[in-house]
Design a protein around this motif. Structure first.
Motif, PDB file in Angstrom:
ATOM      1  N   UNK A  56     -83.656  56.288-108.626  1.00 52.41           N
ATOM      2  CA  UNK A  56     -84.454  56.829-107.525  1.00 52.41           C
ATOM      3  C   UNK A  56     -84.106  58.265-107.173  1.00 52.41           C
ATOM      4  N   UNK A  57     -82.822  58.617-107.270  1.00 50.59           N
ATOM      5  CA  UNK A  57     -82.408  59.941-106.820  1.00 50.59           C
ATOM      6  C   UNK A  57     -82.147  60.917-107.966  1.00 50.59           C
ATOM      7  N   UNK A  58     -81.869  60.398-109.160  1.00 53.83           N
ATOM      8  CA  UNK A  58     -81.569  61.276-110.285  1.00 53.83           C
ATOM      9  C   UNK A  58     -82.618  61.176-111.389  1.00 53.83           C
ATOM     10  N   UNK A  59     -83.602  60.282-111.203  1.00 50.86           N
ATOM     11  CA  UNK A  59     -84.683  60.160-112.173  1.00 50.86           C
ATOM     12  C   UNK A  59     -84.265  59.628-113.528  1.00 50.86           C
ATOM     13  N   UNK A  60     -83.163  58.899-113.577  1.00 52.20           N
ATOM     14  CA  UNK A  60     -82.647  58.387-114.851  1.00 52.20           C
ATOM     15  C   UNK A  60     -83.315  57.080-115.243  1.00 52.20           C
ATOM     16  N   UNK A  61     -83.377  56.854-116.536  1.00 51.97           N
ATOM     17  CA  UNK A  61     -83.740  55.535-117.050  1.00 51.97           C
ATOM     18  C   UNK A  61     -82.448  54.746-117.236  1.00 51.97           C
ATOM     19  N   UNK A  62     -82.464  53.492-116.775  1.00 55.18           N
ATOM     20  CA  UNK A  62     -81.252  52.671-116.739  1.00 55.18           C
ATOM     21  C   UNK A  62     -81.460  51.412-117.565  1.00 55.18           C
ATOM     22  N   UNK A  63     -80.456  51.064-118.362  1.00 53.44           N
ATOM     23  CA  UNK A  63     -80.440  49.798-119.113  1.00 53.44           C
ATOM     24  C   UNK A  63     -79.364  48.920-118.500  1.00 53.44           C
ATOM     25  N   UNK A  64     -79.758  47.755-117.965  1.00 52.07           N
ATOM     26  CA  UNK A  64     -78.847  46.884-117.213  1.00 52.07           C
ATOM     27  C   UNK A  64     -78.719  45.558-117.952  1.00 52.07           C
ATOM     28  N   UNK A  65     -77.534  45.297-118.528  1.00 51.72           N
ATOM     29  CA  UNK A  65     -77.266  44.049-119.240  1.00 51.72           C
ATOM     30  C   UNK A  65     -76.514  43.083-118.334  1.00 51.72           C
ATOM     31  N   UNK A  66     -76.994  41.840-118.235  1.00 52.90           N
ATOM     32  CA  UNK A  66     -76.321  40.828-117.437  1.00 52.90           C
ATOM     33  C   UNK A  66     -76.716  39.446-117.944  1.00 52.90           C
ATOM     34  N   UNK A  89     -88.201  51.766-109.629  1.00 49.10           N
ATOM     35  CA  UNK A  89     -87.745  50.482-110.172  1.00 49.10           C
ATOM     36  C   UNK A  89     -88.170  50.306-111.627  1.00 49.10           C
ATOM     37  N   UNK A  90     -89.285  50.923-112.011  1.00 49.13           N
ATOM     38  CA  UNK A  90     -89.740  50.823-113.398  1.00 49.13           C
ATOM     39  C   UNK A  90     -88.774  51.510-114.354  1.00 49.13           C
ATOM     40  N   UNK A  91     -87.941  52.404-113.830  1.00 47.44           N
ATOM     41  CA  UNK A  91     -86.982  53.110-114.668  1.00 47.44           C
ATOM     42  C   UNK A  91     -85.784  52.235-115.023  1.00 47.44           C
ATOM     43  N   UNK A  92     -85.670  51.076-114.359  1.00 42.42           N
ATOM     44  CA  UNK A  92     -84.551  50.162-114.618  1.00 42.42           C
ATOM     45  C   UNK A  92     -85.048  48.995-115.467  1.00 42.42           C
ATOM     46  N   UNK A 124     -76.155  53.172-118.980  1.00 43.34           N
ATOM     47  CA  UNK A 124     -76.049  51.810-119.513  1.00 43.34           C
ATOM     48  C   UNK A 124     -75.074  51.041-118.625  1.00 43.34           C
ATOM     49  N   UNK A 125     -75.506  49.878-118.141  1.00 40.50           N
ATOM     50  CA  UNK A 125     -74.675  49.061-117.256  1.00 40.50           C
ATOM     51  C   UNK A 125     -74.499  47.680-117.872  1.00 40.50           C
ATOM     52  N   UNK A 126     -73.259  47.187-117.868  1.00 38.21           N
ATOM     53  CA  UNK A 126     -72.965  45.835-118.337  1.00 38.21           C
ATOM     54  C   UNK A 126     -72.273  45.077-117.209  1.00 38.21           C
ATOM     55  N   UNK A 179     -75.630  63.933-119.542  1.00 41.19           N
ATOM     56  CA  UNK A 179     -75.349  63.050-120.664  1.00 41.19           C
ATOM     57  C   UNK A 179     -75.546  61.579-120.291  1.00 41.19           C
ATOM     58  N   UNK A 180     -75.523  60.722-121.301  1.00 40.92           N
ATOM     59  CA  UNK A 180     -75.652  59.289-121.064  1.00 40.92           C
ATOM     60  C   UNK A 180     -74.320  58.745-120.541  1.00 40.92           C
ATOM     61  N   UNK A 181     -74.377  58.047-119.434  1.00 45.62           N
ATOM     62  CA  UNK A 181     -73.177  57.425-118.859  1.00 45.62           C
ATOM     63  C   UNK A 181     -73.194  55.918-119.113  1.00 45.62           C
ATOM     64  N   UNK A 182     -72.041  55.281-118.956  1.00 49.90           N
ATOM     65  CA  UNK A 182     -72.017  53.820-118.980  1.00 49.90           C
ATOM     66  C   UNK A 182     -70.986  53.304-117.990  1.00 49.90           C
ATOM     67  N   UNK A 183     -71.324  52.159-117.400  1.00 45.36           N
ATOM     68  CA  UNK A 183     -70.471  51.526-116.398  1.00 45.36           C
ATOM     69  C   UNK A 183     -70.513  50.025-116.628  1.00 45.36           C
TER      70      UNK A 183
END
Length: 279
Positions: A56-66, A89-92, A124-126, A179-183
Motif C-alpha cells: 500500500x505504501x511502497x507499491x511493491x508486489x508481495x509473494x506470501x507463502x504460508x 491488496x491485489x499486489x499481494x 517474499x514472505x514465508x 531490491x527484492x527483500x525477503x522475510x
C-alpha cells in the motif's frame, strides 16, 4: 528488510509519538532479509503488516507463502493501514504449499515467472518456517536431525538466490521497488525471555537460519502487570539485532545514515488493535 519493518511499525505509532520520532528514519534498503522469531500468531500479524505496508505504501508486489489459509486480514490492519484498497491488496499474492518440497518448488518457479510477469515480486514472505521444517509429524526442534538443518540451509540459500535474481530483474526493468527483500518467521523452542530477548545458539535450526538472515526480529512477551494495569491484552518487546543492524549503526555518523532503532514495544488491545512505540 528493516526499512519495511520500521515503516510498518511507524504506521501503527500514536500521532504524538510519531511527531517526536520524525527524525528517526529506516536504514537504507541494503539490509534485505529479516527473520521474525517468536509467537506464531503475533509473528504472522507482523508479517501481514509488512506485506500490507509494502503493497500500500511502497507499491511493491508481495509473494506470501504460508501453510494456513488466510480468509481475511485482521481488523487492526483494515482499520489502521492507510491507502488499504483493492488495488493494494491485489499486489499481494498468497500461496499455500503444504510441504517443504512444495515450498522449494514454488519458490524456484519465481525465476521462471519473470518471463510472463510484467513486474516480479519485490518482497517474499514465508510464514512459520518451523511448520515446513518439522514436516507433517510435527514435534519439537530437539527432535530435529542434521537433515532438518541441511533443509533449513537449503531453503534459506534458495531465498537468498531468488531475491538476488529478482533484484537483477528489477534493476534491468528500472523498477523503483527494488531490491527484492525477503522475510520469514520461525518459532524457536528457546524462550527469549530467559536470555534478554535473544534466543541462544542452543537451537541448531535458528543458528543455521541466522547465517542467511541479516536481521533478527525477536518477539518477547512482557508477562508483568503493566498490560493489565493499562487495560491491554498483551505487551510485546521487539528486538532488532544481527549484522544488518550492526552494519547500518556503524555508519550512523554519516549525515545520510541516521541511527537505527533497535527496540520497539508492541501493545495489543482487547479489540485486537495494535500500537507500536519506539523504546
Amino acid at each position: 528488510m528493516t526499512d519495511i519493518l520500521t515503516l510498518a511499525f511507524r504506521t501503527f505509532m500514536p500521532q504524538t509519538d510519531l511527531q517526536k520520532d520524525s527524525t528517526v528514519r529506516p536504514p537504507p534498503p541494503t539490509t534485505c532479509s529479516a527473520l521474525v522469531v517468536g509467537d506464531p500468531s503475533v509473528s504472522r500479524s507482523v508479517l501481514l503488516l509488512a506485506a500490507v505496508t509494502a503493497a500500500s505504501q511502497m507499491g511493491m508486489r508481495v509473494m506470501f507463502f504460508t501453510q494456513t489459509q488466510i480468509q481475511s486480514l485482521p481488523a487492526s490492519l483494515q482499520k489502521c493501514v492507510p491507502s488499504l484498497g483493492p488495488e493494494s491488496l491485489k499486489k499481494i499474492k498468497f500461496s499455500y504449499p503444504r510441504t517443504v518440497e512444495e515450498l522449494l518448488q514454488q519458490m524456484a518457479s519465481l525465476h521462471e515467472s519473470t518471463n510472463t510477469t510484467p513486474t516480479p515480486p519485490s518482497l517474499i514472505i514465508v510464514d512459520r518456517l518451523e511448520g515446513f521444517l518439522c514436516g507433517p509429524q510435527g514435534g519439537s526442534h530437539s527432535e530435529f536431525h542434521r537433515g532438518e538443518q541441511s533443509c533449513a540451509a537449503h531453503l534459506s540459500a534458495l531465498l537468498c538466490d531468488t531475491a538476488a535474481f529478482l533484484t537483477q530483474v528489477l534493476e534491468q526493468r528500472s523498477s523503483s521497488s527494488g531490491p527484492c527483500r525477503f522475510i520469514a518467521s520461525f518459532q524457536s523452542d528457546v524462550d527469549p525471555g530467559q536470555t534478554g530477548g535473544e534466543p541462544s545458539a542452543t537451537d541448531p535450526i535458528l543458528e543455521t537460519l541466522d547465517r542467511y538472515f541479516k536481521v533478527r526480529c525477536t518477539l518477547d512477551q512482557d508477562r508483568g502487570y503493566e498490560a493489565t494495569a493499562a487495560g491491554l491484552q498483551q505487551i510485546w518487546h521487539i528486538y532488532l539485532s544481527g549484522r544488518g543492524i550492526t552494519e547500518a549503526s556503524c555508519a550512523k555518523e554519516s549525515k545520510d545514515r541516521p541511527d537505527v532503532a533497535q527496540e520497539w514495544q508492541l501493545l495489543i488491545f482487547p479489540n485486537g488493535l495494535m500500537e507500536f512505540k519506539l523504546v
